[in-house]
Design a protein around this motif. Structure first.
Motif, PDB file in Angstrom:
ATOM      1  N   ASP A  35       0.813  -1.214   0.000  1.00 42.65           N
ATOM      2  CA  ASP A  35       0.000   0.000   0.000  1.00 42.65           C
ATOM      3  C   ASP A  35       0.852   1.272   0.000  1.00 42.65           C
ATOM      4  N   LYS A  36       2.099   1.176   0.440  1.00 45.91           N
ATOM      5  CA  LYS A  36       2.984   2.338   0.453  1.00 45.91           C
ATOM      6  C   LYS A  36       3.827   2.444  -0.825  1.00 45.91           C
ATOM      7  N   LEU A  37       3.726   1.472  -1.706  1.00 45.43           N
ATOM      8  CA  LEU A  37       4.508   1.463  -2.937  1.00 45.43           C
ATOM      9  C   LEU A  37       3.654   1.804  -4.157  1.00 45.43           C
ATOM     10  N   GLN A  38       2.594   2.554  -3.962  1.00 47.97           N
ATOM     11  CA  GLN A  38       1.701   2.913  -5.066  1.00 47.97           C
ATOM     12  C   GLN A  38       2.371   3.849  -6.065  1.00 47.97           C
ATOM     13  N   TRP A  39       3.413   4.563  -5.660  1.00 47.26           N
ATOM     14  CA  TRP A  39       4.073   5.536  -6.530  1.00 47.26           C
ATOM     15  C   TRP A  39       4.937   4.870  -7.594  1.00 47.26           C
ATOM     16  N   ILE A  40       5.280   3.604  -7.401  1.00 46.84           N
ATOM     17  CA  ILE A  40       6.101   2.917  -8.394  1.00 46.84           C
ATOM     18  C   ILE A  40       5.282   2.746  -9.670  1.00 46.84           C
ATOM     19  N   GLY A  41       5.810   3.226 -10.771  1.00 48.47           N
ATOM     20  CA  GLY A  41       5.112   3.168 -12.035  1.00 48.47           C
ATOM     21  C   GLY A  41       4.306   4.417 -12.338  1.00 48.47           C
ATOM     22  N   LYS A  42       4.283   5.360 -11.406  1.00 40.07           N
ATOM     23  CA  LYS A  42       3.539   6.604 -11.612  1.00 40.07           C
ATOM     24  C   LYS A  42       4.448   7.814 -11.428  1.00 40.07           C
ATOM     25  N   LEU A  43       5.718   7.652 -11.723  1.00 45.57           N
ATOM     26  CA  LEU A  43       6.683   8.732 -11.559  1.00 45.57           C
ATOM     27  C   LEU A  43       6.611   9.706 -12.730  1.00 45.57           C
ATOM     28  N   PRO A  44       7.047  10.947 -12.513  1.00 47.54           N
ATOM     29  CA  PRO A  44       7.131  11.875 -13.638  1.00 47.54           C
ATOM     30  C   PRO A  44       8.123  11.340 -14.672  1.00 47.54           C
ATOM     31  N   GLY A  45       7.746  11.314 -15.908  1.00 45.86           N
ATOM     32  CA  GLY A  45       8.598  10.760 -16.954  1.00 45.86           C
ATOM     33  C   GLY A  45       8.123   9.404 -17.441  1.00 45.86           C
ATOM     34  N   ASP A  46       7.242   8.757 -16.693  1.00 45.30           N
ATOM     35  CA  ASP A  46       6.634   7.522 -17.167  1.00 45.30           C
ATOM     36  C   ASP A  46       5.603   7.885 -18.231  1.00 45.30           C
ATOM     37  N   ILE A  47       5.669   7.222 -19.358  1.00 46.62           N
ATOM     38  CA  ILE A  47       4.803   7.559 -20.488  1.00 46.62           C
ATOM     39  C   ILE A  47       3.517   6.739 -20.397  1.00 46.62           C
ATOM     40  N   ARG A  48       2.387   7.442 -20.399  1.00 45.85           N
ATOM     41  CA  ARG A  48       1.091   6.776 -20.320  1.00 45.85           C
ATOM     42  C   ARG A  48       0.144   7.427 -21.319  1.00 45.85           C
ATOM     43  N   ILE A  49      -0.369   6.634 -22.230  1.00 46.84           N
ATOM     44  CA  ILE A  49      -1.338   7.114 -23.218  1.00 46.84           C
ATOM     45  C   ILE A  49      -2.574   6.238 -23.095  1.00 46.84           C
ATOM     46  N   GLU A  50      -3.692   6.865 -22.749  1.00 47.95           N
ATOM     47  CA  GLU A  50      -4.947   6.123 -22.616  1.00 47.95           C
ATOM     48  C   GLU A  50      -5.988   6.755 -23.529  1.00 47.95           C
ATOM     49  N   LYS A  51      -6.541   5.936 -24.399  1.00 47.46           N
ATOM     50  CA  LYS A  51      -7.625   6.380 -25.272  1.00 47.46           C
ATOM     51  C   LYS A  51      -8.794   5.432 -25.085  1.00 47.46           C
ATOM     52  N   GLU A  52      -9.786   5.566 -25.924  1.00 44.88           N
ATOM     53  CA  GLU A  52     -11.014   4.798 -25.751  1.00 44.88           C
ATOM     54  C   GLU A  52     -10.768   3.289 -25.754  1.00 44.88           C
ATOM     55  N   ASN A  53     -10.136   2.763 -26.796  1.00 44.92           N
ATOM     56  CA  ASN A  53      -9.893   1.325 -26.898  1.00 44.92           C
ATOM     57  C   ASN A  53      -8.402   0.995 -26.916  1.00 44.92           C
ATOM     58  N   PHE A  54      -7.598   1.870 -26.357  1.00 47.02           N
ATOM     59  CA  PHE A  54      -6.159   1.695 -26.463  1.00 47.02           C
ATOM     60  C   PHE A  54      -5.480   2.226 -25.205  1.00 47.02           C
ATOM     61  N   ARG A  55      -4.533   1.441 -24.687  1.00 48.13           N
ATOM     62  CA  ARG A  55      -3.714   1.880 -23.563  1.00 48.13           C
ATOM     63  C   ARG A  55      -2.261   1.556 -23.865  1.00 48.13           C
ATOM     64  N   PHE A  56      -1.409   2.535 -23.651  1.00 51.45           N
ATOM     65  CA  PHE A  56       0.023   2.339 -23.823  1.00 51.45           C
ATOM     66  C   PHE A  56       0.704   2.875 -22.584  1.00 51.45           C
ATOM     67  N   TYR A  57       1.557   2.056 -22.005  1.00 47.26           N
ATOM     68  CA  TYR A  57       2.239   2.450 -20.786  1.00 47.26           C
ATOM     69  C   TYR A  57       3.697   2.051 -20.903  1.00 47.26           C
ATOM     70  N   PHE A  58       4.582   3.023 -20.749  1.00 45.20           N
ATOM     71  CA  PHE A  58       6.017   2.772 -20.811  1.00 45.20           C
ATOM     72  C   PHE A  58       6.658   3.456 -19.601  1.00 45.20           C
ATOM     73  N   PRO A  59       6.998   2.693 -18.561  1.00 45.13           N
ATOM     74  CA  PRO A  59       7.518   3.280 -17.319  1.00 45.13           C
ATOM     75  C   PRO A  59       9.006   3.635 -17.430  1.00 45.13           C
ATOM     76  N   LEU A  60       9.316   4.649 -18.193  1.00 45.93           N
ATOM     77  CA  LEU A  60      10.700   5.024 -18.472  1.00 45.93           C
ATOM     78  C   LEU A  60      11.461   5.403 -17.200  1.00 45.93           C
ATOM     79  N   THR A  61      10.932   6.313 -16.421  1.00 51.94           N
ATOM     80  CA  THR A  61      11.612   6.762 -15.204  1.00 51.94           C
ATOM     81  C   THR A  61      11.713   5.632 -14.183  1.00 51.94           C
TER      82      THR A  61
END
Length: 80
Positions: A35-61
């Motif tokens: 519960d304290k590790l929710q920030w992993i994968g949501k850092l500034p610089g992580d690329i997230r593109i969400e559209k209607e039928n499409f999700r792209f997630y690239f956790p660069l940072t």
């Protein structure tokens, strides 16, 4: 047909023990502190593109941070 011959030495055993200990430690950390590790994968610089039928997630940072931590850990283990 030649069979692959695998030679085992004490270094291989040591590395397997270290890898196993790291996996167990990571499992314990995730189990007790999930519960304290929710920030992993949501850092500034992580690329997230969400559209209607499409999700792209690239956790660069996140990957850069994980690579840095693993590199430091390996360097520390080689020192000792």
């Amino acid at each position: 047909m030649k069979l692959l011959k695998i030679t085992m030495n004490s270094n291989l055993g040591k590395y397997l023990i270290i890898i196993g200990a790291c996996i167990i430690l990571a499992g314990i950390i995730i189990y007790f502190f999930h519960d304290k590790l929710q920030w992993i994968g949501k850092l500034p610089g992580d690329i997230r593109i969400e559209k209607e039928n499409f999700r792209f997630y690239f956790p660069l940072t996140t990957m850069l941070l994980a690579s840095l931590l693993v590199s430091l850990l390996i360097r520390l283990l080689k020192h000792f």
